[in-house]
Motif scaffolding. Structure first.
Motif, short mmCIF file in Angstrom:
data_model
loop_
_atom_site.label_atom_id
_atom_site.label_comp_id
_atom_site.label_asym_id
_atom_site.label_seq_id
_atom_site.Cartn_x
_atom_site.Cartn_y
_atom_site.Cartn_z
N ALA A 1 68.42 36.32 47.11
CA ALA A 1 69.72 36.23 46.43
C ALA A 1 70.17 34.78 46.32
O ALA A 1 70.72 34.37 45.29
CB ALA A 1 70.75 37.07 47.18
N ALA A 2 69.94 34.00 47.36
CA ALA A 2 70.33 32.59 47.33
C ALA A 2 69.52 31.81 46.29
O ALA A 2 70.03 30.85 45.70
CB ALA A 2 70.15 31.97 48.71
N THR B 1 76.95 39.64 42.83
CA THR B 1 76.89 38.81 41.62
C THR B 1 75.60 39.04 40.84
O THR B 1 75.50 38.61 39.70
CB THR B 1 77.02 37.31 41.96
N GLN C 1 78.39 40.09 49.44
CA GLN C 1 79.20 39.47 48.38
C GLN C 1 78.31 38.72 47.40
O GLN C 1 78.52 38.77 46.19
CB GLN C 1 80.24 38.54 49.00
N GLN C 2 77.31 38.04 47.91
CA GLN C 2 76.38 37.32 47.05
C GLN C 2 75.56 38.30 46.21
O GLN C 2 75.30 38.06 45.03
CB GLN C 2 75.47 36.44 47.90
N ARG D 1 72.30 36.68 36.39
CA ARG D 1 73.67 37.22 36.44
C ARG D 1 74.22 37.33 35.03
O ARG D 1 74.09 36.41 34.24
CB ARG D 1 74.57 36.29 37.25
#
Length: 85
Positions: free
Chosen positions: A71-72, A49, A45-46, A79
């Motif tokens: 990703a974090a 984005t 899900q992350q 994005r």
């Protein structure tokens, strides 16, 4: 995964990089690793984005197991749309 944004040539390359990296990360973290399928869904899900082709191209040499951390660490500059479909 949502479509990527960027120049036409970058989109094709970014999609290829994203596919390879996400597939390898799933293999390393879920199939061979210690991440549960439910935890992978949160990571995925992350990843959804991150819709700039350039971000995926920049990460192409990264270790697949590092993908959740990368990703974090991504910023809003990585994005185009904060709420992809």
């Amino acid at each position: 995964m949502p479509p990527l944004e960027g120049p036409e040539r970058a989109i094709a390359w970014g999609e290829r990089c994203r596919h390879q990296l996400v597939t390898a990360a799933y293999e390393a973290l879920v199939v061979e690793g210690v991440l549960a399928e439910g935890d992978w869904l949160a990571v995925e899900q992350q990843l959804r984005t991150l819709d700039k082709a350039s971000w995926w191209i920049d990460q192409r040499e990264s270790a697949p197991a590092d993908l959740p951390e990368l990703a974090a660490a991504a910023t809003s500059a990585d994005r185009v749309n904060e709420n992809p479909n």
